[in-house]
Design a protein around this motif. Structure first.
Motif, short mmCIF file in Angstrom:
data_model
loop_
_atom_site.label_atom_id
_atom_site.label_comp_id
_atom_site.label_asym_id
_atom_site.label_seq_id
_atom_site.Cartn_x
_atom_site.Cartn_y
_atom_site.Cartn_z
N VAL A 188 66.50 109.18 23.11
CA VAL A 188 65.76 107.85 23.64
C VAL A 188 65.49 108.26 25.24
O VAL A 188 66.25 108.76 25.76
CB VAL A 188 66.46 106.73 23.32
CG1 VAL A 188 65.94 105.40 23.93
CG2 VAL A 188 67.00 106.82 21.80
N ALA A 189 64.27 108.00 25.84
CA ALA A 189 64.05 108.06 27.23
C ALA A 189 63.19 106.88 27.75
O ALA A 189 62.35 106.65 26.78
CB ALA A 189 63.25 109.21 27.39
N VAL A 190 63.55 106.37 28.62
CA VAL A 190 62.97 105.05 29.30
C VAL A 190 62.14 105.53 30.47
O VAL A 190 62.57 105.69 31.37
CB VAL A 190 63.88 104.11 29.47
CG1 VAL A 190 63.14 102.73 30.06
CG2 VAL A 190 64.64 103.67 28.25
N ALA A 191 60.66 104.99 30.35
CA ALA A 191 59.71 105.05 31.40
C ALA A 191 59.89 103.92 32.46
O ALA A 191 59.67 103.83 33.45
CB ALA A 191 58.35 105.69 31.14
N GLU A 192 59.80 102.70 31.67
CA GLU A 192 59.59 101.45 32.18
C GLU A 192 60.47 100.51 31.49
O GLU A 192 60.57 100.36 30.31
CB GLU A 192 58.02 100.87 32.21
CG GLU A 192 57.20 101.74 33.02
CD GLU A 192 55.79 101.23 32.97
OE1 GLU A 192 55.61 99.94 32.48
OE2 GLU A 192 54.71 102.07 33.24
#
Length: 314
Positions: A188-192
């Motif tokens: 999982v990776a979060v941009a905003e």
């Protein structure tokens, strides 16, 4: 030019697969994906079968009336009835789901990208070899069965958006984020915005630039960092990197071009910062990527082996 016996067999197999995936009980997605990956001509034949308007209309003849612009059906399939299939309009690379349609499984072929607009205004982009389940009765929940998806969620604090992947719940808190489900491994990776991993007493809140990886369902999640602008960049036709190992780049290329890319000779331990453009054929993508990564891509059966070239990556 007359069609060869081999071409005729491939065309017939493509039509049989197109029929089978419409059956409610169909569950041989592994076999279908393996058939698509066996030869580049298989995907072309499958798409040609669905692009044959007269044949597609016959295939979906059991469905209710469909608006004219929903046919011909192009580059998508559903594990459900013909009626379910008819409830999805396809325009270019977009799918717009009918909120009155039954639950649907939507899958992409290796190397295919698809963008889906949900009834609540949220969007998800599917990378190659990805399958999701969407039920219009619960429009704020998506199940990622396998593959990679980027979520651009319309935030609603009173009705959180939930992604279920490998039995794990990810809850939106006003978010653009990327999820990879590969077997039992989760990324999982979060941009905003933010994502809450497994809400509850042991929850983990991920902010922009935060990453979480878990190698198995019972494994401890590991936290990391990434540049927010690189998160899910594949959905815009580019792969943007901030110093990952090339093993990760090889996995990303495999999903994005639909053909296996393997590292050898220590290439996987090299690192890269920069942008790879996904435009063109797999051969064109790799021809551009090789000099940037400092590697050579050598054809190896259905895919490529990535080996160090002379000198480090630039």
């Amino acid at each position: 030019m007359a069609m060869s016996a081999q071409d005729s067999d491939i065309q017939e197999a493509a039509r049989l697969w197109a029929i089978r995936v419409q059956e409610p009980a169909f569950d041989d997605w592994t076999g279908f994906t393996e058939w698509l990956e066996r030869d580049p001509s298989h995907l072309a034949a499958y798409e040609a079968a669905l692009d044959d308007e007269a044949w597609a209309v016959a295939l979906f003849s059991a469905a209710p009336a469909v608006e004219p612009d929903a046919l011909p059906v192009r580059r998508w399939w559903l594990a459900g009835s013909a009626a379910a299939a008819a409830a999805v309009a396809v325009v270019g690379g977009w799918m717009v789901l009918d909120r009155d349609a039954p639950a649907q499984q939507i899958a992409t072929a290796p190397g295919e990208h698809r963008t889906i607009e949900l009834a609540d205004g949220s969007r998800l982009a599917l990378n190659g070899a990805t399958r999701v389940t969407i039920d219009p009765d619960t429009p704020r929940q998506v199940v990622l069965e396998h593959g990679e998806a980027r979520f651009d969620v319309r935030h609603d604090a009173s009705d959180p958006f939930v992604v279920v992947s490998g039995g794990t719940r990810l809850v939106d808190a006003g978010t653009v984020f990327n999820v990879v489900q590969d077997g039992d491994a989760l990324e999982v990776a979060v941009a905003e915005g933010a994502v809450i991993y497994q809400p509850g007493p042991g929850e983990v809140r991920l902010a922009p630039g935060d990453t979480l990886t878990r190698q198995g369902k019972s494994a401890k999640p590991l936290l990391g960092k990434a540049s927010p602008q690189t998160v899910g960049s594949w959905a815009t036709g580019e792969l943007q990197y901030d110093n990952p190992a090339l093993d990760q780049v090889a996995r990303d290329l495999t999903r994005s071009i639909g053909r296996p890319v393997r590292s050898a000779g220590g290439a996987g331990r090299l690192r890269f910062t920069g942008t790879l453009v996904l435009r063109g054929t797999p051969e064109e993508v790799l021809a551009r990527a090789g000099p940037l990564l400092g590697v050579e891509f050598i054809a190896d059966g259905e895919g490529w082996t990535m080996s160090p070239a002379h000198g480090p990556p630039r």
